[in-house]
Design a protein around this motif. Structure first.
Motif, PDB file in Angstrom:
ATOM      1  N   LEU A 286       7.817  -9.843  -4.031  1.00  0.00           N
ATOM      2  CA  LEU A 286       7.340  -8.541  -3.538  1.00  0.00           C
ATOM      3  C   LEU A 286       5.971  -8.187  -4.114  1.00  0.00           C
ATOM      4  N   ASP A 287       5.005  -9.032  -3.826  1.00  0.00           N
ATOM      5  CA  ASP A 287       3.641  -8.833  -4.319  1.00  0.00           C
ATOM      6  C   ASP A 287       2.799  -8.195  -3.218  1.00  0.00           C
ATOM      7  N   PRO A 288       2.351  -6.943  -3.392  1.00  0.00           N
ATOM      8  CA  PRO A 288       1.597  -6.274  -2.338  1.00  0.00           C
ATOM      9  C   PRO A 288       0.181  -6.822  -2.210  1.00  0.00           C
ATOM     10  N   VAL A 289      -0.313  -6.817  -0.986  1.00  0.00           N
ATOM     11  CA  VAL A 289      -1.701  -7.153  -0.703  1.00  0.00           C
ATOM     12  C   VAL A 289      -2.375  -5.894  -0.185  1.00  0.00           C
ATOM     13  N   GLU A 290      -3.459  -5.486  -0.827  1.00  0.00           N
ATOM     14  CA  GLU A 290      -4.144  -4.260  -0.445  1.00  0.00           C
ATOM     15  C   GLU A 290      -5.431  -4.578   0.307  1.00  0.00           C
ATOM     16  N   GLY A 291      -5.764  -3.703   1.238  1.00  0.00           N
ATOM     17  CA  GLY A 291      -7.005  -3.871   1.978  1.00  0.00           C
ATOM     18  C   GLY A 291      -7.145  -2.807   3.042  1.00  0.00           C
ATOM     19  N   GLU A 292      -8.170  -2.964   3.865  1.00  0.00           N
ATOM     20  CA  GLU A 292      -8.457  -2.039   4.956  1.00  0.00           C
ATOM     21  C   GLU A 292      -7.722  -2.512   6.211  1.00  0.00           C
TER      22      GLU A 292
ATOM     23  N   VAL B 201       0.418  -4.256   2.144  1.00  0.00           N
ATOM     24  CA  VAL B 201       1.431  -4.966   2.918  1.00  0.00           C
ATOM     25  C   VAL B 201       2.250  -5.797   1.937  1.00  0.00           C
ATOM     26  N   THR B 202       3.573  -5.648   2.002  1.00  0.00           N
ATOM     27  CA  THR B 202       4.462  -6.273   1.018  1.00  0.00           C
ATOM     28  C   THR B 202       5.665  -6.892   1.719  1.00  0.00           C
TER      29      THR B 202
ATOM     30  N   VAL C  47      -9.836 -11.781   5.988  1.00  0.00           N
ATOM     31  CA  VAL C  47      -8.832 -10.971   6.679  1.00  0.00           C
ATOM     32  C   VAL C  47      -7.494 -11.670   6.512  1.00  0.00           C
ATOM     33  N   VAL C  48      -6.531 -10.960   5.920  1.00  0.00           N
ATOM     34  CA  VAL C  48      -5.226 -11.537   5.610  1.00  0.00           C
ATOM     35  C   VAL C  48      -4.213 -10.992   6.614  1.00  0.00           C
ATOM     36  N   HIS C  49      -3.526 -11.902   7.305  1.00  0.00           N
ATOM     37  CA  HIS C  49      -2.627 -11.565   8.407  1.00  0.00           C
ATOM     38  C   HIS C  49      -1.162 -11.739   7.995  1.00  0.00           C
ATOM     39  N   PHE C  50      -0.314 -10.838   8.496  1.00  0.00           N
ATOM     40  CA  PHE C  50       1.121 -10.871   8.230  1.00  0.00           C
ATOM     41  C   PHE C  50       1.892 -10.567   9.516  1.00  0.00           C
ATOM     42  N   PRO C  51       3.106 -11.107   9.653  1.00  0.00           N
ATOM     43  CA  PRO C  51       3.953 -10.647  10.753  1.00  0.00           C
ATOM     44  C   PRO C  51       4.529  -9.270  10.417  1.00  0.00           C
ATOM     45  N   ARG C  52       4.818  -8.463  11.427  1.00  0.00           N
ATOM     46  CA  ARG C  52       5.462  -7.170  11.156  1.00  0.00           C
ATOM     47  C   ARG C  52       6.870  -7.369  10.586  1.00  0.00           C
ATOM     48  N   ILE C  53       7.650  -8.241  11.251  1.00  0.00           N
ATOM     49  CA  ILE C  53       9.034  -8.434  10.831  1.00  0.00           C
ATOM     50  C   ILE C  53       9.055  -9.116   9.470  1.00  0.00           C
TER      51      ILE C  53
ATOM     52  N   ALA D 160      -6.933 -15.894  -4.579  1.00  0.00           N
ATOM     53  CA  ALA D 160      -8.271 -15.436  -4.197  1.00  0.00           C
ATOM     54  C   ALA D 160      -8.376 -15.242  -2.691  1.00  0.00           C
ATOM     55  N   LEU D 161      -7.645 -16.057  -1.940  1.00  0.00           N
ATOM     56  CA  LEU D 161      -7.649 -15.946  -0.484  1.00  0.00           C
ATOM     57  C   LEU D 161      -6.701 -14.860   0.012  1.00  0.00           C
ATOM     58  N   THR D 162      -5.513 -14.772  -0.585  1.00  0.00           N
ATOM     59  CA  THR D 162      -4.479 -13.887  -0.045  1.00  0.00           C
ATOM     60  C   THR D 162      -4.494 -12.487  -0.641  1.00  0.00           C
ATOM     61  N   GLY D 163      -5.066 -12.330  -1.819  1.00  0.00           N
ATOM     62  CA  GLY D 163      -5.064 -11.026  -2.464  1.00  0.00           C
ATOM     63  C   GLY D 163      -3.778 -10.684  -3.179  1.00  0.00           C
ATOM     64  N   GLY D 164      -2.902 -11.671  -3.382  1.00  0.00           N
ATOM     65  CA  GLY D 164      -1.666 -11.426  -4.115  1.00  0.00           C
ATOM     66  C   GLY D 164      -0.451 -12.103  -3.516  1.00  0.00           C
ATOM     67  N   TYR D 165      -0.472 -12.357  -2.246  1.00  0.00           N
ATOM     68  CA  TYR D 165       0.640 -13.058  -1.594  1.00  0.00           C
ATOM     69  C   TYR D 165       0.750 -14.456  -2.186  1.00  0.00           C
ATOM     70  N   ARG D 166       1.943 -14.824  -2.665  1.00  0.00           N
ATOM     71  CA  ARG D 166       2.083 -16.055  -3.435  1.00  0.00           C
ATOM     72  C   ARG D 166       3.019 -17.075  -2.802  1.00  0.00           C
TER      73      ARG D 166
END
Length: 316
Positions: A267-273, A260-261, A295-301, A45-51
């Motif tokens: 390899l669970d994608p998180v979708e958003g704006e 973002v995957t 707002v779900v944050h990820f590193p680029r690398i 619910a918080l991440t939108g799919g990231y597990r």
């Protein structure tokens, strides 16, 4: 400072990396225990799919991947430094190697039947089967390393790490601990949990002493928090303002719908704006019926950004 809410489980090696950074920086944090296997409804619910584990929550900002979480904690508490100026590049590079190559070598070595009860606790056959199926789904078609290959590689990696401590310095890159130490440590910590197999470390006595020094940092000041309470905090909070330089390397503008995957496993994608795009980080804004706007944050690398074509639903 807003509360640091950490979603983790006790035997998660990457969680131990961050727990030890909490101790290193003497931080107080809220501890939310999550299941080691899917389903993880409150986390999703918080991440939108990231597990993957762990996840750091600060209000309605959700931070994924320990490389980014470490950066966030450095911004919050810059002293003592995770990235000493004189070894910043080397420490980040060694940490990336440890979080990938060393980690997967240790995993292939310790996940032998004799060590499984020490790593996972007493599981029923059904629970063991569920764990195996969950991890198989996470790995997908990624190549599997044999135990023999992992044993040989791990011995060589341990020799190299032992050599890095040969001149008597207390930490891998000098007199002060850096992010490299914390990334290597969580792999060694997990290896030590696998007690029937941990004797492989006996050939690296300096590394074992170093691991004791690392463990002495402790875990800071944790306090238990229910996952439902963490969701309520997210729903009632607003994400921090994202007034950052927008760095576009994909031809995707701020505000466009993206996914973002991870690029390696789970390899669970998180979708958003798309809200944030810096040299080192992406963040997407999304809305969940329970968690509200987050707002779900990820590193680029280690992650891939794709634009979602609204006319057909296909990605580019």
């Amino acid at each position: 400072m807003r509360e640091l809410i950490f979603h983790h489980y006790p035997n998660s090696p990457f969680s131990e990396k961050i727990r030890l950074i909490f101790g290193f920086k003497k931080l107080a944090w809220k501890s939310v225990l999550i299941p080691p296997v899917m389903p993880k409804p409150n986390l999703i619910a918080l991440t939108g799919g990231y597990r993957r584990t762990p996840v750091l929550q600060i209000g309605a900002d959700i931070y994924c991947d320990t490389a980014l979480i470490a950066d966030v904690l450095e911004r919050i508490a810059p002293s003592p430094a995770l990235y000493p100026a004189e070894v910043e590049g080397a420490s980040r590079t060694l940490a990336q190697w440890a979080d990938s190559t060393l980690f997967w070598t240790v995993i292939a070595y310790v996940f032998q039947p004799v060590a499984m009860p020490h790593l996972l606790g007493p599981l029923t056959p059904e629970q063991m089967k569920a764990f195996a199926a969950d991890r198989a789904a996470m790995r997908g078609n990624a190549p599997r390393m044999s135990v023999g290959e992992a044993t040989g590689n791990l011995r060589e990696y341990l020799r190299r790490l032992e050599n890095m401590l040969a001149d008597g310095k207390p930490f891998l890159l000098g007199s002060a601990a850096s992010i490299a130490d914390f990334s290597v440590y969580h792999c060694i910590w997990f290896l030590q949990l696998a007690k029937p197999l941990a004797s492989i470390l006996d050939a690296a006595p300096r590394l074992k002493e170093w691991a004791d020094r690392m463990a002495a940092f402790g875990h800071g000041e944790p306090e238990k928090l229910r996952s439902e309470s963490a969701l309520e905090i997210a729903a009632q909070a607003s994400a921090a303002a994202a007034d950052l330089l927008f760095v576009d390397t994909h031809g995707i503008a701020r505000g466009e719908r993206v996914s973002v995957t991870p690029t390696d496993y789970a390899l669970d994608p998180v979708e958003g704006e798309l809200l944030v795009s810096t040299d080192t980080e992406w963040a997407v804004r999304r809305t969940d019926p329970v968690a509200g706007e987050v707002v779900v944050h990820f590193p680029r690398i280690g992650f891939q950004l794709k634009k979602i074509q609204t006319n057909s639903g296909e990605q580019t």
